[in-house]
Design an enzyme around this catalytic site. Structure first.
Site, PDB file in Angstrom:
ATOM      1  N   ASP A  16       0.856  -1.188   0.000  1.00 26.42           N
ATOM      2  CA  ASP A  16       0.000   0.000   0.000  1.00 26.42           C
ATOM      3  C   ASP A  16       0.887   1.231   0.000  1.00 26.42           C
ATOM      4  O   ASP A  16       1.990   1.210   0.549  1.00 26.42           O
ATOM      5  CB  ASP A  16      -0.911   0.016   1.232  1.00 26.42           C
ATOM      6  N   ASP A  53      -6.615  -1.261  -5.019  1.00 29.40           N
ATOM      7  CA  ASP A  53      -7.731  -0.889  -4.141  1.00 29.40           C
ATOM      8  C   ASP A  53      -8.623   0.157  -4.818  1.00 29.40           C
ATOM      9  O   ASP A  53      -9.842   0.119  -4.689  1.00 29.40           O
ATOM     10  CB  ASP A  53      -7.224  -0.325  -2.808  1.00 29.40           C
TER      11      ASP A  53
END
Length: 140
Positions: free
Chosen positions: A102, A118
């Site tokens: 991330d 995402d």
């Protein structure tokens, strides 16, 4: 789309130290490098087999639905392609590394750090829901 996700993740891993934050668009978005071993918002940490099974089931369902509805609206197809791309992008991370990379940190709101895949998933679900609601309203 999956290639873009993987390239951004590779760039972050190679250029940002784990946990480091670098300003990208001042007062809007920073880049960081986190290893997410859970699901959204880091829930269910270190449950990789669970996520692998869930991802495969969702991807199989999405691919089946895409195959059945390929002639439907462009928005339905686009939403499904985003969902499939996002799921596969994060699945590649989980399978190859045991975690998802991330990197995007929104500076203007307290929100979870996320990645390109995402974003695909989120936008894909929204687009698909709107397309399905529109079809329902039109009686299709």
């Amino acid at each position: 789309m999956i290639v873009l996700d993987q390239l951004v993740k590779a760039y972050v891993v190679q250029n940002i130290a784990l946990g480091e934050i670098k300003s990208w668009i001042p007062n809007l978005v920073s880049l960081t490098y986190l290893q997410n071993r859970g699901a959204a918002f880091s829930m269910l940490q270190d449950q990789q087999w669970f996520f692998a099974v869930i991802t495969l089931v969702v991807m199989a369902g999405s691919i089946w639905y895409l195959h059945k509805h390929i002639e439907d609206s462009l928005w339905t197809v686009f939403g499904l392609i985003l969902i499939i791309s996002g799921g596969l992008g994060n699945f590649i991370d989980r399978f190859s590394q045991g975690f998802v990379v991330d990197m995007f940190h929104l500076e203007f709101v307290n929100f979870a750090i996320f990645n390109v895949a995402d974003s695909y998933l989120t936008v894909g679900v929204i687009v698909l829901m709107i397309a399905m609601l529109k079809e329902e309203m039109n009686g299709n």
